[in-house]
Design a protein around this motif. Structure first.
Motif, PDB file in Angstrom:
ATOM      1  N   TYR A   1       0.845  -1.107   0.056  1.00  0.00           N
ATOM      2  CA  TYR A   1      -0.055  -0.069  -0.058  1.00  0.00           C
ATOM      3  C   TYR A   1       1.025   1.081   0.026  1.00  0.00           C
ATOM      4  CZ  TYR A   1      -4.356  -2.687   0.853  1.00  0.00           C
ATOM      5  OH  TYR A   1      -5.359  -3.595   0.828  1.00  0.00           O
ATOM      6  N   GLY A   2       0.759   2.031  -1.009  1.00  0.00           N
ATOM      7  CA  GLY A   2       1.510   2.953  -1.053  1.00  0.00           C
ATOM      8  C   GLY A   2       2.815   2.804  -2.133  1.00  0.00           C
ATOM      9  N   PHE A   3       2.770   3.058  -3.282  1.00  0.00           N
ATOM     10  CA  PHE A   3       3.792   2.455  -4.321  1.00  0.00           C
ATOM     11  C   PHE A   3       4.824   3.477  -4.534  1.00  0.00           C
ATOM     12  CE2 PHE A   3       5.841   0.268  -7.763  1.00  0.00           C
ATOM     13  CZ  PHE A   3       6.068  -0.960  -7.243  1.00  0.00           C
ATOM     14  N   GLY A   4       5.731   3.912  -3.756  1.00  0.00           N
ATOM     15  CA  GLY A   4       6.682   4.986  -3.885  1.00  0.00           C
ATOM     16  C   GLY A   4       7.907   4.439  -3.932  1.00  0.00           C
ATOM     17  N   ALA A   5       9.061   5.377  -3.093  1.00  0.00           N
ATOM     18  CA  ALA A   5      10.363   4.772  -3.034  1.00  0.00           C
ATOM     19  C   ALA A   5      10.467   3.230  -2.390  1.00  0.00           C
ATOM     20  CB  ALA A   5      11.133   5.803  -2.386  1.00  0.00           C
ATOM     21  N   ALA A   6      10.088   3.056  -1.143  1.00  0.00           N
ATOM     22  CA  ALA A   6      10.215   1.701  -0.522  1.00  0.00           C
ATOM     23  C   ALA A   6       9.638   0.617  -1.303  1.00  0.00           C
ATOM     24  CB  ALA A   6       9.973   2.112   0.770  1.00  0.00           C
TER      25      ALA A   6
ATOM     26  N   ILE B   1       1.929  -4.715   3.281  1.00  0.00           N
ATOM     27  CA  ILE B   1       2.998  -3.905   4.121  1.00  0.00           C
ATOM     28  C   ILE B   1       2.338  -2.299   3.512  1.00  0.00           C
ATOM     29  CG2 ILE B   1       5.398  -2.960   4.099  1.00  0.00           C
ATOM     30  CD1 ILE B   1       6.178  -5.761   3.090  1.00  0.00           C
ATOM     31  N   LEU B   2       2.273  -1.579   4.580  1.00  0.00           N
ATOM     32  CA  LEU B   2       1.901  -0.299   4.340  1.00  0.00           C
ATOM     33  C   LEU B   2       2.818   0.736   4.461  1.00  0.00           C
ATOM     34  CD1 LEU B   2      -0.882  -1.958   5.041  1.00  0.00           C
ATOM     35  CD2 LEU B   2      -1.456   0.245   6.337  1.00  0.00           C
ATOM     36  N   PHE B   3       3.284   1.549   3.047  1.00  0.00           N
ATOM     37  CA  PHE B   3       4.262   2.429   3.330  1.00  0.00           C
ATOM     38  C   PHE B   3       3.575   3.853   3.379  1.00  0.00           C
ATOM     39  CE2 PHE B   3       6.448  -1.102   1.162  1.00  0.00           C
ATOM     40  CZ  PHE B   3       7.649  -1.105   2.150  1.00  0.00           C
ATOM     41  N   ALA B   4       2.303   4.010   2.825  1.00  0.00           N
ATOM     42  CA  ALA B   4       1.629   5.142   2.929  1.00  0.00           C
ATOM     43  C   ALA B   4       1.331   5.640   4.384  1.00  0.00           C
ATOM     44  CB  ALA B   4       0.239   4.994   1.832  1.00  0.00           C
ATOM     45  N   PRO B   5       1.542   6.824   4.729  1.00  0.00           N
ATOM     46  CA  PRO B   5       1.203   7.203   6.213  1.00  0.00           C
ATOM     47  C   PRO B   5      -0.113   7.479   6.382  1.00  0.00           C
ATOM     48  CG  PRO B   5       2.025   8.955   4.951  1.00  0.00           C
ATOM     49  CD  PRO B   5       1.985   7.823   3.838  1.00  0.00           C
TER      50      PRO B   5
ATOM     51  N   PRO C   1      -7.342  -0.720   8.675  1.00  0.00           N
ATOM     52  CA  PRO C   1      -8.455  -1.611   8.456  1.00  0.00           C
ATOM     53  C   PRO C   1      -8.875  -2.174   7.076  1.00  0.00           C
ATOM     54  CG  PRO C   1      -9.104   0.736   9.007  1.00  0.00           C
ATOM     55  CD  PRO C   1      -7.614   0.460   9.397  1.00  0.00           C
ATOM     56  N   GLU C   2      -8.397  -1.306   6.155  1.00  0.00           N
ATOM     57  CA  GLU C   2      -8.512  -1.533   4.834  1.00  0.00           C
ATOM     58  C   GLU C   2      -7.596  -2.901   4.412  1.00  0.00           C
ATOM     59  OE1 GLU C   2      -9.601  -1.649   0.898  1.00  0.00           O
ATOM     60  OE2 GLU C   2     -10.470  -0.410   2.322  1.00  0.00           O
ATOM     61  N   ALA C   3      -6.361  -2.822   4.754  1.00  0.00           N
ATOM     62  CA  ALA C   3      -5.547  -3.921   4.601  1.00  0.00           C
ATOM     63  C   ALA C   3      -5.935  -5.184   5.383  1.00  0.00           C
ATOM     64  CB  ALA C   3      -4.219  -3.465   4.924  1.00  0.00           C
TER      65      ALA C   3
END
Length: 373
Positions: A210-215, A268-272, A278-280
């Motif tokens: 979740y959150g498809f950025g640098a990490a 894995i949640l990278f978005a803050p 709860p969504e995941a």
């Protein structure tokens, strides 16, 4: 060498600060003699001084290496979301003023008394963990990342948005030679945190990011290389990030509110964004794990117990250890990682943070002394 032919986006923004120029008289692979350093008495840096959201360009004396320290000439420094949390006032009790930056690539130009681990001219990485006491219960258990006295680079000690940086040589990392300075910089935090989060997720067959950025764009490649099925979740409408995920081997990519084709074994949640917890949880199977990979997150809303029931678990990742760094850098030498990088000159650090805050970044941002504004 492999990894040196990847494309780099050079951004020619200006902010009224004189651009940092590529110093062609300084080899990025060789140390200068002490007399040269003595003559170069000042350095440029970008500082956070307590005004939320703003960096200030400053000129400071070049620091002198103390016992056990090395002085590095900085060639590249990744721009991490933690830097943004710092500058936006979301992290408590920072050193003020402080030079941000903890994905630092540089070469040794000076060694302090007792510093013998690295040779002058050697290329090193300086990561987030800058010091730990070595004596507390956490350190004794091998959890120096949880040391209550730990100090972190670019937060409680000055970091890499500067010409030079001091570092405790015990916490520096040798870097894989297959990557150039620009492309190896994101491995020092985005890669390391992604690696630690992936290990904390267990052994999932289907992994959600979740959150498809640098990490995430780094850990996705590791997961695919290990034979895992990756599902990438982005902000609604972020077609560029979804396209990157599919290009890097993801099985599926969609918006964070969408259901993946199959239930996930871990996420894995990278978005803050706390609402993603709860969504995941709703997307993982019984016995599945949700790992929160960031240093800061908005409040997690209340949710029904049925989402957690079934032996699902939620855990966080805090910082990293030197062992993480050594393991991951060895892995990155064996497994080619295509870091998607947009490069900017150091003088445009403020614009880099602004772009990161707006979500207008695909992959990673890196400041480099080889780029000019």
């Amino acid at each position: 060498m492999a990894g040196r032919q990847r494309s780099v986006t050079v951004c020619n923004e200006t902010d009224g600060i004189s651009p940092r120029r590529a110093l062609t008289t300084i080899s990025i692979r060789a140390a200068r003699p002490a007399a040269y350093l003595t003559s170069m008495k000042t350095m440029r840096c970008q500082c956070y001084e307590g005004t939320r959201g703003r960096l200030t360009g400053r000129v400071r004396p070049v620091p002198v290496a103390g016992p056990g320290q090395v002085l590095l000439r900085v060639h590249a420094c990744g721009v991490c979301r933690t830097d943004l949390h710092l500058v936006d006032g979301e992290l408590p009790d920072p050193l003020l003023p402080v030079v941000p930056g903890h994905e630092i690539v540089g070469t040794v130009v000076e060694r302090g008394p007792g510093a013998t681990r690295f040779e002058p001219g050697e290329r090193l990485g300086v990561p987030w963990l800058g010091w730990a006491c070595g004596d507390c219960a956490a350190c004794a258990r091998g959890h120096e990342n949880l040391c209550p006295q730990a100090r972190f680079t670019g937060y409680q000690v000055d970091g890499g948005y500067a010409d030079y940086v001091l570092a405790d040589e015990r916490f520096c990392l040798r870097l894989p030679q297959r990557y150039d300075d620009l492309h190896v910089a994101p491995l020092l935090c985005a890669g390391l945190i992604g690696y630690r989060a992936l290990r904390a997720a267990g052994d999932p067959r289907r992994l959600g990011l979740y959150g498809f950025g640098a990490a995430a764009h780094i850990v996705a490649q590791l997961a695919v290389a290990e034979g895992r099925e990756v599902h990438a979740f982005t902000r609604p409408g972020d077609s560029a990030a979804q396209a990157l995920a599919l290009k890097l081997g993801a099985h599926w990519a969609g918006a964070s509110g969408e259901a993946p084709p199959q239930p996930l074994d871990a996420a894995i949640l990278f978005a803050p964004a706390g609402e993603l917890v709860p969504e995941a949880l709703a997307r993982v199977v019984p016995g599945g794990t949700v790992v929160c990979g960031g240093i800061h997150m908005s409040d997690i809303p209340s949710f029904p117990y049925r989402l957690l029931w079934g032996e699902r678990s939620v855990k966080s990742i805090a910082n990293l250890t030197r062992r993480d760094g050594e393991e991951f850098m060895a892995l990155a030498e064996r497994v080619p990682i295509a870091t998607e990088v947009a490069g900017l000159p150091f003088a445009q650090a403020q614009q880099a943070l602004d772009r990161l805050r707006s979500g207008a970044v695909v992959g990673a941002l890196v400041l480099s002394d080889m780029l000019t504004g």
